[in-house]
Design an enzyme around this catalytic site. Structure first.
Site, PDB file in Angstrom:
ATOM      1  N   ASP A 159       7.347   2.053  -1.700  1.00  0.00           N
ATOM      2  CA  ASP A 159       6.336   2.373  -0.703  1.00  0.00           C
ATOM      3  C   ASP A 159       5.885   3.812  -0.990  1.00  0.00           C
ATOM      4  O   ASP A 159       6.592   4.563  -1.677  1.00  0.00           O
ATOM      5  CB  ASP A 159       6.969   2.256   0.690  1.00  0.00           C
ATOM      6  CG  ASP A 159       6.083   2.798   1.784  1.00  0.00           C
ATOM      7  OD1 ASP A 159       4.889   2.441   1.810  1.00  0.00           O
ATOM      8  OD2 ASP A 159       6.584   3.578   2.629  1.00  0.00           O
ATOM      9  N   LEU A 160       4.737   4.216  -0.494  1.00  0.00           N
ATOM     10  CA  LEU A 160       4.222   5.566  -0.767  1.00  0.00           C
ATOM     11  C   LEU A 160       4.488   6.551   0.379  1.00  0.00           C
ATOM     12  O   LEU A 160       5.258   7.498   0.243  1.00  0.00           O
ATOM     13  CB  LEU A 160       2.714   5.483  -1.054  1.00  0.00           C
ATOM     14  CG  LEU A 160       1.996   6.798  -1.321  1.00  0.00           C
ATOM     15  CD1 LEU A 160       2.533   7.504  -2.562  1.00  0.00           C
ATOM     16  CD2 LEU A 160       0.493   6.550  -1.495  1.00  0.00           C
ATOM     17  N   ASP A 161       3.833   6.297   1.527  1.00  0.00           N
ATOM     18  CA  ASP A 161       3.925   7.240   2.650  1.00  0.00           C
ATOM     19  C   ASP A 161       5.346   7.286   3.213  1.00  0.00           C
ATOM     20  O   ASP A 161       5.875   6.266   3.644  1.00  0.00           O
ATOM     21  CB  ASP A 161       2.960   6.818   3.768  1.00  0.00           C
ATOM     22  CG  ASP A 161       1.495   6.941   3.360  1.00  0.00           C
ATOM     23  OD1 ASP A 161       1.046   8.081   3.196  1.00  0.00           O
ATOM     24  OD2 ASP A 161       0.839   5.902   3.199  1.00  0.00           O
TER      25      ASP A 161
ATOM     26  N   THR B 212       3.761  12.390   3.800  1.00  0.00           N
ATOM     27  CA  THR B 212       2.584  12.138   4.631  1.00  0.00           C
ATOM     28  C   THR B 212       2.903  11.588   6.019  1.00  0.00           C
ATOM     29  O   THR B 212       1.995  11.497   6.843  1.00  0.00           O
ATOM     30  CB  THR B 212       1.666  11.102   3.956  1.00  0.00           C
ATOM     31  OG1 THR B 212       2.498  10.035   3.510  1.00  0.00           O
ATOM     32  CG2 THR B 212       0.913  11.695   2.792  1.00  0.00           C
TER      33      THR B 212
ATOM     34  N   LYS C 268       4.519   3.179  11.360  1.00  0.00           N
ATOM     35  CA  LYS C 268       4.836   3.351   9.938  1.00  0.00           C
ATOM     36  C   LYS C 268       4.701   2.028   9.200  1.00  0.00           C
ATOM     37  O   LYS C 268       5.232   1.008   9.652  1.00  0.00           O
ATOM     38  CB  LYS C 268       6.253   3.897   9.771  1.00  0.00           C
ATOM     39  CG  LYS C 268       6.381   5.345  10.158  1.00  0.00           C
ATOM     40  CD  LYS C 268       7.762   5.868   9.838  1.00  0.00           C
ATOM     41  CE  LYS C 268       7.897   7.323  10.262  1.00  0.00           C
ATOM     42  NZ  LYS C 268       9.293   7.773  10.133  1.00  0.00           N
TER      43      LYS C 268
ATOM     44  N   SER D 219       1.526  -0.045  -1.083  1.00  0.00           N
ATOM     45  CA  SER D 219       1.162   0.844   0.021  1.00  0.00           C
ATOM     46  C   SER D 219       0.109   0.229   0.924  1.00  0.00           C
ATOM     47  O   SER D 219      -0.916  -0.266   0.439  1.00  0.00           O
ATOM     48  CB  SER D 219       0.616   2.168  -0.528  1.00  0.00           C
ATOM     49  OG  SER D 219       0.119   2.951   0.531  1.00  0.00           O
ATOM     50  N   ALA D 220       0.333   0.311   2.220  1.00  0.00           N
ATOM     51  CA  ALA D 220      -0.630  -0.182   3.207  1.00  0.00           C
ATOM     52  C   ALA D 220      -1.804   0.775   3.383  1.00  0.00           C
ATOM     53  O   ALA D 220      -2.709   0.504   4.165  1.00  0.00           O
ATOM     54  CB  ALA D 220       0.077  -0.382   4.553  1.00  0.00           C
TER      55      ALA D 220
ATOM     56  N   LYS E  33       1.797  -5.460   5.943  1.00  0.00           N
ATOM     57  CA  LYS E  33       3.223  -5.496   6.247  1.00  0.00           C
ATOM     58  C   LYS E  33       3.346  -5.710   7.751  1.00  0.00           C
ATOM     59  O   LYS E  33       2.553  -5.121   8.478  1.00  0.00           O
ATOM     60  CB  LYS E  33       3.903  -4.168   5.864  1.00  0.00           C
ATOM     61  CG  LYS E  33       3.766  -3.805   4.370  1.00  0.00           C
ATOM     62  CD  LYS E  33       4.255  -2.375   4.117  1.00  0.00           C
ATOM     63  CE  LYS E  33       3.948  -1.951   2.685  1.00  0.00           C
ATOM     64  NZ  LYS E  33       4.333  -0.551   2.393  1.00  0.00           N
TER      65      LYS E  33
ATOM     66  N   GLU F 116      11.622   1.373   1.091  1.00  0.00           N
ATOM     67  CA  GLU F 116      10.750   1.524   2.271  1.00  0.00           C
ATOM     68  C   GLU F 116      11.338   2.436   3.340  1.00  0.00           C
ATOM     69  O   GLU F 116      12.547   2.453   3.546  1.00  0.00           O
ATOM     70  CB  GLU F 116      10.579   0.149   2.936  1.00  0.00           C
ATOM     71  CG  GLU F 116       9.315  -0.579   2.553  1.00  0.00           C
ATOM     72  CD  GLU F 116       8.052   0.011   3.164  1.00  0.00           C
ATOM     73  OE1 GLU F 116       8.148   0.920   4.015  1.00  0.00           O
ATOM     74  OE2 GLU F 116       6.970  -0.433   2.797  1.00  0.00           O
ATOM     75  N   ASP F 117      10.467   3.148   4.053  1.00  0.00           N
ATOM     76  CA  ASP F 117      10.909   3.959   5.199  1.00  0.00           C
ATOM     77  C   ASP F 117      10.491   3.345   6.531  1.00  0.00           C
ATOM     78  O   ASP F 117      10.782   3.918   7.583  1.00  0.00           O
ATOM     79  CB  ASP F 117      10.334   5.380   5.115  1.00  0.00           C
ATOM     80  CG  ASP F 117       8.839   5.398   5.358  1.00  0.00           C
ATOM     81  OD1 ASP F 117       8.142   4.492   4.853  1.00  0.00           O
ATOM     82  OD2 ASP F 117       8.360   6.300   6.067  1.00  0.00           O
TER      83      ASP F 117
HETATM   84  C1  G6P Z   1       0.987   3.658   5.576  1.00  0.00           C
HETATM   85  C2  G6P Z   1       1.513   4.550   6.663  1.00  0.00           C
HETATM   86  C3  G6P Z   1       0.873   4.205   7.985  1.00  0.00           C
HETATM   87  C4  G6P Z   1      -0.648   4.185   7.853  1.00  0.00           C
HETATM   88  C5  G6P Z   1      -1.059   3.165   6.813  1.00  0.00           C
HETATM   89  C6  G6P Z   1      -2.565   3.102   6.609  1.00  0.00           C
HETATM   90  O1  G6P Z   1       1.566   2.409   5.729  1.00  0.00           O
HETATM   91  O2  G6P Z   1       2.919   4.426   6.778  1.00  0.00           O
HETATM   92  O3  G6P Z   1       1.283   5.176   8.921  1.00  0.00           O
HETATM   93  O4  G6P Z   1      -1.250   3.861   9.100  1.00  0.00           O
HETATM   94  O5  G6P Z   1      -0.442   3.520   5.584  1.00  0.00           O
HETATM   95  O6  G6P Z   1      -2.997   4.289   5.983  1.00  0.00           O
HETATM   96  P1  G6P Z   1      -4.506   4.695   5.770  1.00  0.00           P
HETATM   97  O7  G6P Z   1      -4.381   5.883   4.850  1.00  0.00           O
HETATM   98  O8  G6P Z   1      -5.188   3.542   5.113  1.00  0.00           O
HETATM   99  O9  G6P Z   1      -5.081   5.001   7.084  1.00  0.00           O
HETATM  100 MG    MG Z   2       6.112   4.302   4.448  1.00  0.00          MG
END
Ligand code: G6P
Ligand code: MG
Length: 213
Positions: free
Chosen positions: A8-10, A16, A44, A113-114, A144, A168-169
């Site tokens: 996962d990224l964020d 972030t 998240k 990543s979402a 997700k 994942e976090d």
């Molecule tokens: C990640 C983060 C979420 C965020 C989502 C969408 O999954 O954990 O907190 O809402 O991405 O991110 P975006 O940059 O598309 O708004």
């Molecule tokens: Mg995350």
């Protein structure tokens, strides 16, 4: 045998989580909607509009579709103001090493990543080249905790889901990994992550040898 790790990224690789959180808190305060730590935790891993819906659960009125789109856009503006200034300093400690060690062990590396800001972040942090395949929110239909994003990452890497480990976090992310039939490593100490196969406090503690031997 393990053939790939999908990160996962964020909150795992990029620092972030707090930037997303502050942008949502700013929007919530402008709308006069209560926002607590549990609200932030639930967001998240959830895509932008899904996160907005969580925020609006406690609003005192209903918002039409066009209003929701405008609110999501406003939040993204606050978020983008911050990440436009990002560089390699915003990589979480140990993230680059965890990816490099995974590659050095002969495994493939994917990203699931979402976020629609994923490519921008990878470029800004200078790690776009380290991934064999990237799947972001723009490439999938179901967010997700649906398994679609991790399944798409496995397909893109040319491996079977059971040959993958997901990192994942977010609770929604761990659910997505497990529903995809992969092993899940949870990052962080949230009680919402208790169902993962393994837990580490942060990505610096990710030791690929632990999962390959
Ligand atoms: C990640 C983060 C979420 C965020 C989502 C969408 O999954 O954990 O907190 O809402 O991405 O991110 P975006 O940059 O598309 O708004
Ligand atoms: Mg995350």
């Amino acid at each position: 045998p393990l053939k790939a790790v999908i990160f996962d990224l964020d909150g795992v690789i990029a620092d972030t989580a707090v930037v997303h959180d502050l942008a949502w808190r700013q929007l919530a305060s402008e709308l006069g909607v209560p926002f607590d730590n549990a609200t932030g935790e639930r967001m998240k891993g959830v895509d932008r509009l899904g996160s907005l819906d969580i925020l609006l659960e406690r609003a005192d009125r209903r918002y039409a579709e066009h209003e929701r789109l405008a609110l999501a856009e406003r939040k993204n503006g606050y978020y983008r103001e911050q990440i436009e200034r990002f560089g390699p300093e915003q990589l979480l400690p140990g993230a680059r090493d965890a990816i490099a060690a995974t590659r050095a062990a002969g495994l493939k590396v994917g990203l699931a990543s979402a976020s629609r800001n994923a490519s921008l972040l990878l470029e800004r942090m200078g790690i776009a080249d380290l991934f064999d395949h990237v799947v972001d929110a723009g490439r999938i239909a179901r967010s997700k905790p649906d398994p679609e994003i991790f399944l798409a990452a496995a397909r893109g890497l040319g491996v079977e889901p059971h040959e993958c480990l997901g990192v994942e976090d977010a609770a929604a992310g761990v659910d997505s990994i497990l529903a995809a039939g992969m092993a899940a490593v949870a990052v962080g100490d949230s009680p919402a992550l208790a169902h993962a196969d393994a837990r580490i406090p942060n990505v610096a503690a990710f030791d690929i040898k632990h999962y390959t031997t």
